[in-house]
Design a protein around this motif. Structure first.
Motif, PDB file in Angstrom:
ATOM      1  N   SER A  30       0.821  -1.212   0.000  1.00 52.96           N
ATOM      2  CA  SER A  30       0.000   0.000   0.000  1.00 52.96           C
ATOM      3  C   SER A  30       0.855   1.262   0.000  1.00 52.96           C
ATOM      4  N   LEU A  39      -3.328   2.931  -4.557  1.00 52.31           N
ATOM      5  CA  LEU A  39      -4.695   3.157  -4.087  1.00 52.31           C
ATOM      6  C   LEU A  39      -5.533   1.881  -4.054  1.00 52.31           C
ATOM      7  N   ARG A  40      -5.035   0.798  -4.609  1.00 60.82           N
ATOM      8  CA  ARG A  40      -5.747  -0.472  -4.487  1.00 60.82           C
ATOM      9  C   ARG A  40      -5.720  -0.982  -3.049  1.00 60.82           C
ATOM     10  N   TYR A 100      -4.187   1.336  -0.286  1.00 67.24           N
ATOM     11  CA  TYR A 100      -3.992   2.435   0.655  1.00 67.24           C
ATOM     12  C   TYR A 100      -5.352   3.030   1.027  1.00 67.24           C
ATOM     13  N   ARG A 101      -5.660   3.056   2.320  1.00 65.88           N
ATOM     14  CA  ARG A 101      -6.969   3.512   2.777  1.00 65.88           C
ATOM     15  C   ARG A 101      -6.884   4.692   3.743  1.00 65.88           C
ATOM     16  N   SER A 102      -5.731   5.242   3.975  1.00 65.16           N
ATOM     17  CA  SER A 102      -5.585   6.405   4.855  1.00 65.16           C
ATOM     18  C   SER A 102      -5.739   7.685   4.032  1.00 65.16           C
ATOM     19  N   SER A 103      -5.753   8.818   4.722  1.00 66.64           N
ATOM     20  CA  SER A 103      -5.855  10.104   4.049  1.00 66.64           C
ATOM     21  C   SER A 103      -4.507  10.460   3.427  1.00 66.64           C
ATOM     22  N   ASN A 128     -10.305   2.430  -8.006  1.00 69.36           N
ATOM     23  CA  ASN A 128      -9.806   2.729  -6.654  1.00 69.36           C
ATOM     24  C   ASN A 128      -9.389   4.175  -6.467  1.00 69.36           C
ATOM     25  N   TRP A 178     -10.749   6.292  -3.574  1.00 71.16           N
ATOM     26  CA  TRP A 178     -10.177   6.372  -2.221  1.00 71.16           C
ATOM     27  C   TRP A 178      -9.236   7.563  -2.065  1.00 71.16           C
ATOM     28  N   GLN A 218      -8.025  10.907  -1.185  1.00 71.11           N
ATOM     29  CA  GLN A 218      -8.574  11.978  -0.329  1.00 71.11           C
ATOM     30  C   GLN A 218      -7.454  12.699   0.383  1.00 71.11           C
TER      31      GLN A 218
END
Length: 378
Positions: free
Chosen positions: A298, A340-341, A343-346, A373, A376, A378
């Motif tokens: 990620s 981004l597939r 990575y889920r953080s800001s 993706n 996601w 942001q």
């Protein structure tokens, strides 16, 4: 004599029934395989027998997938099917063309303009929010770059159309056009793998050089690298095709000699730290591409102390950036790679904590028309 003729008539049926019986016994007697090394995917396990699933038909579907995946000699039958399709004029039956010079090339993906424009819109808006110079590299498809080896009848690749659309749409991002650099570079070496959809190390060097030229920045010359070749690379196109008779590629590691600190981060897992851009344990595998930065993660950070003061770059990318970034790292103090597939953080918060001087979006064109993706971001 009549009895003998009758025996001959029923013999094929008897042999077929015996074959089915033996295959059925072997199917349930042999241990199940969890993973197919040739196809690079996990295989279906035994179905779950419950009244609800049986009545809904779900068990039957699971049983069909299970028997197809676990049938004894599966690799043999997959190969026979692939070559039979080829011999009967159904090239690309598995969405992969068998081409001249033993190239296995993904057939063109359907152009989904909505996904493509949504991806570019999100990238462009995020670049505007960050307020630092941003570039995009769209890596052309192998079919577009290697048109001369494609079969006579093949689908049309939309790379040129996608470039035109991107140039018209992007407002905050500069599109770095690498098409000519890669096509012209074929005179100096193999740009695309024969059995994989990624660019070769030489192809990635051309990509890196084109990017640095677009920045007006220096780049390492080709003779600055120590190049080591490894045999036996079977890529994802080979795995998805069933053409097991195609010879493997050679994979080259181009080492500039830098001594970076590489940190691999995945969600809540403990970060892994390495002092190398290359992970040689993967060279023992059929798919050797993860030798570059250990494959998919990620977040990957590369710190090069020898390039202190040269700035930091954020690369928002897919797997095409794995090899590319091993070149880029020589010219920047910090390279941050975000996938981004996973990575889920800001990402805005990450940049606030790790300021960057520029942003690079690096994607294969096939992914830009299919991957969603970017939502996601942001």
């Amino acid at each position: 004599m009549d009895k003998l003729k009758q025996c001959y008539k029923v013999l094929p049926m008897v042999v077929f029934l015996i074959f089915l019986g033996v295959m059925a016994v072997l199917l349930f007697a042999l241990p199940d395989k969890d993973y197919s090394e040739n196809e690079k995917r996990y295989l279906a396990g035994p179905p779950e027998f419950t009244a609800e699933k049986i009545l809904s038909g779900e068990t039957q579907e699971e049983l069909e997938k299970y028997t197809a995946d676990q049938i004894p000699g599966r690799d043999f039958y997959v190969g026979v099917n692939a070559y039979w399709n080829l011999a009967t004029g159904r090239n690309a039956a598995q969405d992969i063309y068998y081409c001249d010079d033993d190239y296995l090339i993904n057939a063109p993906k359907a152009l989904d303009e909505a996904i493509f424009t949504n991806n570019l819109t999100r990238f462009d808006q995020f670049a505007g929010q960050l307020g630092v110079p941003a570039d995009m590299i769209m890596v052309p498809s192998t079919g577009y770059l290697m048109e001369e080896v494609l079969p006579t009848f093949h689908g049309e690749y939309d790379d040129d159309q996608l470039y035109t659309m991107a140039q018209a749409q992007l407002q905050n991002i500069r599109l770095v056009d690498v098409r000519d650099a890669l096509k012209e570079g074929k005179a100096g070496g193999q740009v695309c793998y024969r059995t994989d959809h990624h660019l070769t190390s030489y192809g990635n060097y051309l990509l890196y050089r084109a990017y640095q030229v677009a920045q007006g920045a220096p780049y390492l010359s080709r003779d600055a690298y120590s190049v080591t070749s490894y045999d036996g690379f079977y890529g994802t196109a080979w795995s998805g095709s069933g053409y097991w008779g195609v010879a493997p590629d050679q994979l080259e590691v181009w080492d500039s000699g830098i001594q970076p600190t590489v940190t691999l981060i995945d969600g809540g897992a403990e970060p892994q730290v390495s002092d190398s851009l290359f992970f040689p344990s993967h060279l023992e595998e059929m798919d050797k591409y993860p030798v570059f930065l250990d494959g998919n993660h990620s977040l990957v950070t590369i710190h090069n102390p020898a390039a202190a003061g040269s700035g930091s770059v954020l690369v928002i990318r897919d797997s095409y950036a794995h090899c590319f970034s091993t070149f880029l790292a020589a010219n920047y103090e910090n390279v941050y790679l975000v996938d981004l597939r996973y990575y889920r953080s800001s990402l805005s918060q990450f940049v606030a904590e790790h300021p960057v001087d520029k942003v690079l979006y690096l994607y294969g064109v096939d992914n830009l028309v299919s991957d969603t993706n970017s939502a996601w971001l942001q």
